[in-house]
Design a protein around this motif. Structure first.
Motif, PDB file in Angstrom:
ATOM      1  N   VAL A  65      -2.284  64.353 -14.031  1.00 49.59           N
ATOM      2  CA  VAL A  65      -1.151  63.473 -13.434  1.00 49.59           C
ATOM      3  C   VAL A  65      -0.765  61.733 -12.662  1.00 49.59           C
ATOM      4  N   LEU A  66      -3.224  61.926 -12.391  1.00 48.70           N
ATOM      5  CA  LEU A  66      -2.828  60.190 -11.903  1.00 48.70           C
ATOM      6  C   LEU A  66      -3.195  59.957 -13.000  1.00 48.70           C
ATOM      7  N   HIS A  67      -4.207  60.037 -13.819  1.00 47.22           N
ATOM      8  CA  HIS A  67      -3.982  59.426 -15.593  1.00 47.22           C
ATOM      9  C   HIS A  67      -2.489  59.173 -16.043  1.00 47.22           C
ATOM     10  N   LYS A  68      -1.625  59.440 -15.470  1.00 42.83           N
ATOM     11  CA  LYS A  68      -1.113  59.186 -16.160  1.00 42.83           C
ATOM     12  C   LYS A  68       0.303  58.030 -15.344  1.00 42.83           C
ATOM     13  N   CYS A  69      -0.698  57.620 -14.850  1.00 42.33           N
ATOM     14  CA  CYS A  69      -0.049  56.566 -13.913  1.00 42.33           C
ATOM     15  C   CYS A  69      -1.496  55.109 -13.764  1.00 42.33           C
ATOM     16  N   PRO A  70      -1.552  54.806 -14.778  1.00 45.33           N
ATOM     17  CA  PRO A  70      -2.568  53.119 -15.536  1.00 45.33           C
ATOM     18  C   PRO A  70      -3.106  52.112 -13.611  1.00 45.33           C
ATOM     19  N   ASP A 102      -6.779  71.122  -7.272  1.00 47.23           N
ATOM     20  CA  ASP A 102      -7.172  71.138  -8.699  1.00 47.23           C
ATOM     21  C   ASP A 102      -7.940  69.969  -8.840  1.00 47.23           C
ATOM     22  N   LYS A 103      -8.988  69.792  -9.022  1.00 46.91           N
ATOM     23  CA  LYS A 103      -9.319  68.360  -9.321  1.00 46.91           C
ATOM     24  C   LYS A 103      -9.021  68.329 -11.031  1.00 46.91           C
ATOM     25  N   VAL A 104      -9.068  68.874 -11.848  1.00 45.59           N
ATOM     26  CA  VAL A 104      -8.553  68.679 -12.973  1.00 45.59           C
ATOM     27  C   VAL A 104      -7.230  68.216 -13.224  1.00 45.59           C
ATOM     28  N   LYS A 105      -5.977  69.365 -12.670  1.00 50.38           N
ATOM     29  CA  LYS A 105      -4.481  69.460 -13.056  1.00 50.38           C
ATOM     30  C   LYS A 105      -4.167  68.052 -12.195  1.00 50.38           C
ATOM     31  N   ILE A 106      -4.422  67.582 -10.693  1.00 52.57           N
ATOM     32  CA  ILE A 106      -4.472  66.830 -10.298  1.00 52.57           C
ATOM     33  C   ILE A 106      -4.478  65.478 -10.737  1.00 52.57           C
ATOM     34  N   GLU A 107      -5.909  65.646 -10.951  1.00 45.24           N
ATOM     35  CA  GLU A 107      -6.421  63.928 -12.306  1.00 45.24           C
ATOM     36  C   GLU A 107      -5.060  63.809 -13.355  1.00 45.24           C
ATOM     37  N   ILE A 116      -6.278  56.659  -2.932  1.00 48.72           N
ATOM     38  CA  ILE A 116      -5.725  57.799  -3.343  1.00 48.72           C
ATOM     39  C   ILE A 116      -6.910  58.138  -3.583  1.00 48.72           C
ATOM     40  N   SER A 117      -8.058  59.788  -3.418  1.00 47.09           N
ATOM     41  CA  SER A 117      -9.211  59.892  -3.659  1.00 47.09           C
ATOM     42  C   SER A 117      -8.710  61.734  -3.994  1.00 47.09           C
TER      43      SER A 117
END
Lengths: 340, 340
Positions: A44-49, A37-42, A56-57
């Motif tokens: 989490v990713l956005h917490k890592c500046p 799920d792109k939304v859920k994954i991103e 990673i893609s």
């Protein structure tokens, strides 16, 4: 080296799977495709500046398979499930290896359905690394198949030996048949029928029957057994190791005299011991026998285990384990070479 | 209460068997008949001044059965072998229970040949107590029979429950079927066929499938499995416990800082832990299902293990375990009451 990680699999997905991927790409060279799920994954990713600069893609997949789904049916029905899509990326050559951390049954079904089996292998098996006194023992099958035929154990032995050689770095791995005595005449029907078949193999170093105690002792590198026995061995070892750690803590805290001081001094030792016994250190267990790299993680995997699974996956692909299995199966006369 | 001890059985006989008997009669009320080579046994006894006043006697037997003998044939051929003669003493009512510490195969053969089976029991099994976090789990079968049929596991469950109740003092023992998952639908053919049969029993508290990790956790009192699996579970547990103890010692000695002081403080804790994990503490494992008391010890038993086996033997006879088994087998409809 591109790893397709089912980011939605496991009890702590996508938080721990995504964090594991971030840790991995920072620690060693590899590229991770997060499938789910792109939304859920991103989120989490956005917490890592600065994650956008990491290798990673995200590859979107709209469905997931959970523990309540019947594995075979779910894999066929949910064509856009994260584990199915991740497997497809390897099938199409867009990635080199899959990592799945959810339902083991669904992972095995997705692998079989998406990648198929190596010619000559009837039952793919899960090979689990277990810590021992001197290093690591590979246990297989650790639960994928029960009521295996002797020929299935033979196929396991060939595959386990290759795994120990190319991933664990053991030059001439000692392969043993798990049994209730060392003598050739010991065992149940399955073991008695398997022994002479293993003895005939040319591509493995078969050392004969081994007993339960040989696994922690480290006198054997690859232990072959039925998945029923292997699963019990694995869960018993995990349970016993944590029970003993608990007992040590209890005993020290009850000992009374200078407790705090003693604990302070022993704690580092205990921590190093715990690390040695920690199955998360190994990360993933490969599903051997499918026609492509496929690593299975524990459903309770946290970021560290995912990171280590990515390391295993990378080595699995780099060392061309699948090609070596194909080659030795042919050398043992269990399949014909492609095109022959 | 008279115990017939095969004084010639095991790696350290008759020294450790005789010394174990001396320790036992000094510690708790019982009478021990030492069966075997009179000269050799008395040689050991004479090292203990005043032994003549102890409740110990010697019953001469001129032969022994060793690990190289084929068990069944040896028991039939060597009519004056110590384990055969000790069994005969129970058969004739001159003693209440046998203890054998030599070849397990010979012990089982001597018991079957000399005492026969309880009506309704087809395969006697060895029940082994294993330490867990909160107490003890009874594991059966721990190696007497492989490729057991579901009905054999049913008989084991009934017998193991009685043993846990009367010897381990557990009021309503939780009986579990060792399997690779908790769900009813998990397992190999043997487990799947056994589950519904266990569910029907009226004399046991069947809690369903249990996994390998439940044994050390202590969430089950009696674990039923095939002897092939049980033997591997037992030897793996022994091996893992000693491997972990070894790792702890190594880790502490390598830790460097204040090593000696730390060791001094932790040593008592480690010793108490070792005691908890020490299988010798339990002494012997009963052969359940033969028509008389029969306790089997490890071939490597030292005096302490023999002493504890004598304690188990005494309780086994006093608690009339054989009669309780006979009763429950009838209650379950697996045999008719004597004389009916």
């Amino acid at each position: 080296m591109r790893v397709a990680l089912d980011a939605m699999g496991g009890d702590f997905a996508p938080l721990e799977t995504v964090n594991g991927a971030i840790e991995a790409v920072k620690e060693f060279p590899c590229e991770v495709v997060l499938v789910g799920d792109k939304v859920k994954i991103e989120e989490v990713l956005h917490k890592c500046p600065g994650w956008e600069k990491l290798p990673i893609s995200v590859h979107h997949a709209s469905q997931t398979i959970d523990m309540h789904d019947q594995p075979g049916a779910a894999v066929r029905r949910k064509k856009d499930a994260s584990v199915v899509v991740a497997t497809q990326l390897v099938k199409e050559g867009k990635c080199d290896v899959v990592i799945a951390a959810g339902s083991t049954g669904a992972a095995v079904a997705a692998a079989l359905f998406g990648l198929g089996r190596i010619n000559g292998i009837e039952r793919p098996t899960i090979a689990t690394p277990m810590p021992n006194l001197t290093g690591t023992t590979i246990l297989l099958d650790s639960g994928a198949n029960v009521d295996s035929k002797p020929k299935h154990l033979v196929q396991s032995a060939i595959m386990g030996s290759i795994y120990a050689k190319y991933i664990m770095g053991v030059p001439n791995p000692r392969v043993g048949l798990l049994n209730i005595g060392e003598e050739d005449t010991k065992g149940n029907e399955q073991a008695l029928a398997t022994f002479p078949l293993l003895k005939q193999l040319r591509t493995i170093n078969f050392i004969g029957n081994v007993e339960g105690r040989d696994i922690p002792k480290g006198t054997v590198d690859v232990v072959v057994c039925d998945g029923f026995v292997g699963n019990i061995v694995l869960k018993l070892s995990e349970g016993l190791a944590s029970a003993i750690m608990q007992l040590i803590k209890d005993t020290i805290s009850q000992s009374g005299i200078l407790t705090k001081l003693a604990s302070l001094m022993v704690l580092p030792a205990l921590r190093s011991l715990k690390k040695k016994l920690d199955y998360a250190e190994y990360g993933g267990a490969p599903l051997l026998g499918v026609d492509g790299g496929f690593i299975i993680c524990h459903g309770s995997s946290k970021a560290k285990a995912i990171k280590n699974a990515i390391r295993v996956a990378k080595e699995f692909a780099e060392q061309q384990v699948v090609d070596h299995i194909r080659e030795n199966i042919v050398r043992e006369g269990l399949a014909e070479r492609d095109g022959e």
